[in-house]
Design an enzyme around this catalytic site. Structure first.
Site, short mmCIF file in Angstrom:
data_model
loop_
_atom_site.label_atom_id
_atom_site.label_comp_id
_atom_site.label_asym_id
_atom_site.label_seq_id
_atom_site.Cartn_x
_atom_site.Cartn_y
_atom_site.Cartn_z
N ASP A 278 1.16 18.80 -21.79
CA ASP A 278 0.20 17.66 -21.72
C ASP A 278 1.18 16.68 -22.89
O ASP A 278 1.32 16.86 -23.96
CB ASP A 278 -1.09 18.12 -22.59
CG ASP A 278 -2.03 16.56 -22.92
OD1 ASP A 278 -1.12 15.34 -23.11
OD2 ASP A 278 -3.04 16.71 -23.21
N PHE B 197 -6.85 18.82 -25.76
CA PHE B 197 -7.66 17.74 -26.10
C PHE B 197 -8.99 17.58 -25.24
O PHE B 197 -9.33 18.29 -24.42
CB PHE B 197 -6.88 16.38 -25.67
CG PHE B 197 -7.41 15.07 -25.86
CD1 PHE B 197 -7.70 14.66 -27.07
CD2 PHE B 197 -8.00 14.46 -25.09
CE1 PHE B 197 -8.36 13.64 -27.48
CE2 PHE B 197 -8.72 13.39 -25.15
CZ PHE B 197 -8.66 12.96 -26.54
N TYR C 246 0.89 -1.29 0.10
CA TYR C 246 -0.10 0.11 -0.22
C TYR C 246 0.95 1.17 -0.04
O TYR C 246 0.46 2.14 -0.72
CB TYR C 246 -1.11 0.16 1.09
CG TYR C 246 -1.99 0.95 1.15
CD1 TYR C 246 -3.32 0.92 0.53
CD2 TYR C 246 -1.71 2.32 1.50
CE1 TYR C 246 -4.02 1.92 0.55
CE2 TYR C 246 -2.66 3.49 1.36
CZ TYR C 246 -3.94 3.08 0.79
OH TYR C 246 -4.85 4.07 0.88
N HIS D 164 -21.64 10.87 -30.03
CA HIS D 164 -20.84 9.99 -30.69
C HIS D 164 -20.59 8.45 -30.38
O HIS D 164 -20.48 7.60 -31.05
CB HIS D 164 -19.69 10.46 -31.55
CG HIS D 164 -18.74 10.95 -30.30
ND1 HIS D 164 -18.61 12.01 -29.56
CD2 HIS D 164 -17.42 10.56 -30.23
CE1 HIS D 164 -17.60 12.07 -28.61
NE2 HIS D 164 -17.01 11.02 -28.94
N1 F0G Z 1 -4.48 14.33 -23.77
C1 F0G Z 1 -4.18 13.98 -25.13
C2 F0G Z 1 -3.41 14.72 -26.32
C3 F0G Z 1 -4.93 12.75 -25.45
O1 F0G Z 1 -4.68 12.27 -26.94
C4 F0G Z 1 -5.65 12.16 -24.47
C5 F0G Z 1 -6.35 10.88 -25.11
C6 F0G Z 1 -5.70 12.60 -23.17
C7 F0G Z 1 -5.11 13.82 -22.83
C8 F0G Z 1 -6.47 12.05 -22.07
O2 F0G Z 1 -5.84 10.90 -21.60
O3 F0G Z 1 -7.33 8.85 -22.20
O4 F0G Z 1 -5.70 8.60 -20.66
O5 F0G Z 1 -7.35 10.15 -20.08
N2 F0G Z 1 -6.68 10.74 -26.01
C9 F0G Z 1 -7.17 9.51 -26.50
C10 F0G Z 1 -7.43 9.45 -28.20
C11 F0G Z 1 -8.53 8.92 -25.90
O6 F0G Z 1 -8.04 8.50 -28.74
O7 F0G Z 1 -6.75 10.23 -28.82
P1 F0G Z 1 -6.66 9.56 -21.39
#
Ligand code: F0G
Length: 447
Positions: free
Chosen positions: A212, A129, A77, A438
């Site tokens: 990010d 995103f 843990y 979608h």
């Molecule tokens: N930032 C970016 C640039 C991403 O492409 C994604 C996820 C996330 C954050 C979120 O991350 O899914 O681990 O919570 N992109 C996926 C895609 C879902 O299909 O492009 P997560």
């Protein structure tokens, strides 16, 4: 002296030790599957899909070293050995002293914003995103997208003039974010020059910068290939330099971490780290496991390093380019240049007879499944409603999963669809939820 003559053929730099059978279906079966799914590819059972290019997220193949590392997972843990290995891998990659594991990227976003964003605050990003935007707006923040566009090599860059305007404005800006690579504009990379300029503006206005970094390795590789002065640097040192320009990062390790689940929140700011820790414990878990099992931390520690191997990145980029060239040759228009993890088909150009309201990108995605069992994702009016700026189909490549002949299958599928583009008709929505339609909407063919 003998000289190595470079090979024309870029091979998958791995051999296959475990295999997973894939579905081979008939055209009649696929017709029936589409009708049953309400013409929504998210509603298909994955075991009915022949080549699944819906996303590159969490769909990669782990290496033998990652599978071996799973067994070394320490499930204590508190104070687990696996956390130490994970922490030191992230520290070596980013240089950040405060490292938190989270279950995936959006958990890192939620914690970061909850700690530092107040209602009405503006957060500029080269492009948020979807989950980043949603988490920010959920807290009353304003997501401000500032893509520069224009640059063919670095289409992910931020518009510096617009950023300066926002930073000089009235609204409070708690942080600036840069998404590497910029997924929402097609997985396009950000240049080091642009990142440095963003950093300089942040310094001038005293605002922290977070990256990010879901696709940090692909961004580093494209910098190495395209930006003057970086050709002789290793992807690792370029990635390190990218992280050094920021105060912290959110990472979905489901992409360049090459794991099926996992994420990272890390920073050099001790004050923010304290707040992150409190929020982490509240919903993710104790700071040495953060919503994951010890074995997941082990797999991430290995994956983060493997993602930066030059031979792997060379193969990854070659696969995307091979797919892009093949799709164009097949007769389907794409968005140029292709991004780091996907190729985007331009359905507005492919199906001029189908107006946006009749979901042309969805119609094209459905035909790719009907023809060859290939699953992709619509990024257009079905996803964004009438506000959609483009009608695209994302063809995303999972990491280390498919071989060149799988890609050939996708290209042959595209050829067959391209031969009958003029016959393809649109769809209408017969049932939709109030949010994120979608994923679950049901459609029906028109005519
Ligand atoms: N930032 C970016 C640039 C991403 O492409 C994604 C996820 C996330 C954050 C979120 O991350 O899914 O681990 O919570 N992109 C996926 C895609 C879902 O299909 O492009 P997560």
């Amino acid at each position: 002296m003998s000289v190595d003559v470079p090979f024309r053929t870029v091979i998958e730099p791995f051999r296959i030790k475990a295999v997973e059978p894939i579905a081979m279906t008939t055209r009649a079966e696929r017709d029936a599957l589409l009708a049953e799914s309400g013409y929504n590819l998210f509603r298909l059972r994955a075991e009915h899909v022949t080549i699944d290019l819906l996303t590159d997220s969490g769909t990669g193949a782990m290496s033998d070293r990652q599978w071996a590392a799973l067994l070394a997972g320490d499930e204590s843990y508190a104070g687990s050995r696996s956390f130490e290995r994970f922490e030191s891998a992230v520290h070596r990659l980013t240089g950040y002293p405060h490292v938190f594991p989270v279950h995936q990227g959006r958990a890192a976003e939620r914690i970061l914003f909850e700690a530092v964003v107040r209602p009405g605050d503006v957060v500029p990003n080269n492009t948020h995103f979807d989950t980043t935007r949603a988490n920010l707006e959920h807290l009353g923040g304003v997501a401000c997208d500032l893509p520069a566009g224009a640059d063919p090599d670095f289409g992910g860059n931020m518009d510096l003039v617009a950023l300066e305007r926002v930073l000089a404005g009235e609204r409070r800006v708690p942080l600036v974010m840069m998404t590497l690579t910029n997924n929402a504009v097609g997985g396009q990379p950000v240049s080091m020059a642009n990142l440095r300029a963003v950093r300089a503006l942040c310094d001038r206005f005293g605002v922290p910068l977070f990256v990010d970094a879901a696709r940090f390795a692909e961004n580093a590789w494209l910098v190495k290939q395209r930006e003057p002065g970086f050709a002789s640097e290793s992807p690792e040192s370029i990635a390190r330099a990218m992280f050094e320009l920021a105060d912290g990062c959110t990472v979905s390790a489901k992409k360049d971490g090459i794991v099926n689940i996992g994420g990272i929140l890390a920073t050099r700011r001790a004050d923010w780290a304290k707040q992150f820790q409190v929020l982490l414990i509240l919903t993710e878990g104790f700071p040495t496991y953060g919503g994951l099992a010890g074995r997941d931390l082990e797999a991430m520690a290995v994956g983060l390093i493997e993602a930066l191997e030059p031979e792997y990145l060379r193969y990854r980029q070659a696969t995307v380019q091979y797919l892009a060239r093949g799709l164009v040759k097949a007769g389907l228009p794409i968005v140029e240049p292709p991004g780091g993890h996907a190729v985007f088909l331009d359905a507005a150009r492919a199906l001029p007879q189908v107006p946006s309201a009749e979901l042309p990108a969805q119609a094209l995605a459905l035909e790719l499944f009907r023809e060859g069992g290939v699953r992709t994702v619509e990024v257009g009016t079905l996803m964004f409603g009438p506000a959609a700026r483009h009608e695209l189909v994302r063809v995303a490549l999972p990491r280390r999963v498919y071989t060149a002949s799988h890609v050939d299958w996708v290209i042959e599928t595209a050829e067959r669809v391209a031969a009958r583009l003029g016959e393809i008709r649109g769809y209408r929505i017969v049932d939709e939820p109030p949010l994120l339609r979608h994923f679950t909407a049901r459609l029906a063919p028109i005519g």
